[in-house]
Design a protein around this motif. Structure first.
Motif, PDB file in Angstrom:
ATOM      1  N   ARG A   8       0.669 -10.663   8.522  1.00 44.26           N
ATOM      2  CA  ARG A   8       0.384 -10.045   7.231  1.00 44.26           C
ATOM      3  C   ARG A   8       0.000  -8.587   7.423  1.00 44.26           C
ATOM      4  O   ARG A   8      -0.787  -8.258   8.291  1.00 44.26           O
ATOM      5  N   ARG A   9       0.569  -7.731   6.594  1.00 41.95           N
ATOM      6  CA  ARG A   9       0.277  -6.300   6.676  1.00 41.95           C
ATOM      7  C   ARG A   9      -1.039  -6.001   5.971  1.00 41.95           C
ATOM      8  O   ARG A   9      -1.258  -6.446   4.852  1.00 41.95           O
ATOM      9  N   ILE A  10      -1.882  -5.252   6.633  1.00 43.44           N
ATOM     10  CA  ILE A  10      -3.118  -4.809   6.003  1.00 43.44           C
ATOM     11  C   ILE A  10      -3.237  -3.301   6.165  1.00 43.44           C
ATOM     12  O   ILE A  10      -2.690  -2.714   7.096  1.00 43.44           O
ATOM     13  N   ARG A  11      -3.943  -2.683   5.239  1.00 42.48           N
ATOM     14  CA  ARG A  11      -4.151  -1.233   5.309  1.00 42.48           C
ATOM     15  C   ARG A  11      -5.619  -0.881   5.431  1.00 42.48           C
ATOM     16  O   ARG A  11      -5.956   0.262   5.646  1.00 42.48           O
ATOM     17  N   CYS A  12      -6.489  -1.866   5.262  1.00 41.80           N
ATOM     18  CA  CYS A  12      -7.920  -1.553   5.364  1.00 41.80           C
ATOM     19  C   CYS A  12      -8.511  -2.231   6.591  1.00 41.80           C
ATOM     20  O   CYS A  12      -8.099  -3.305   6.987  1.00 41.80           O
TER      21      CYS A  12
END
Length: 98
Positions: A8-12
């Motif tokens: 899963r892509r996360i940015r935080c």
């Protein structure tokens, strides 16, 4: 046999990864683990105000999976708040993106 989890892509990525009730020693607290993908789902849905379908696209998962993740996160956060438990943020199958 269940399907393997997709990354899963996360940015935080939180600066602080541990929250506990004030005035209670850490040794006396039960701990709940909130995964990084659950935190990202809360950020996208609750903080950014995105609809589940748009948030799911940003995380590279299906809308149904996003719904399952956000429900799990909300339940864990509510449990920590209502029952004075510590909340530790770590883990999950994630890929950090800028």
């Amino acid at each position: 046999m269940p399907r393997p989890c997709r990354c899963r892509r996360i940015r935080c990525s939180p600066d602080v990864n541990y929250f506990k009730p004030r005035g209670i020693p850490v040794d006396d607290l039960e701990e709940i683990n909130l995964t990084l993908d659950e935190l990202e789902a809360v950020r996208l849905a609750d903080f950014e105000g995105l609809y589940q379908e748009n948030a799911a696209k940003q995380m590279n998962i299906s809308r149904q999976t996003f719904g399952n993740i956000i429900n799990s996160a909300h339940k864990k956060i509510a449990d920590a708040l209502l029952h004075a438990k510590a909340l530790k943020i770590e883990g999950g199958i994630v890929k950090k993106e800028e």
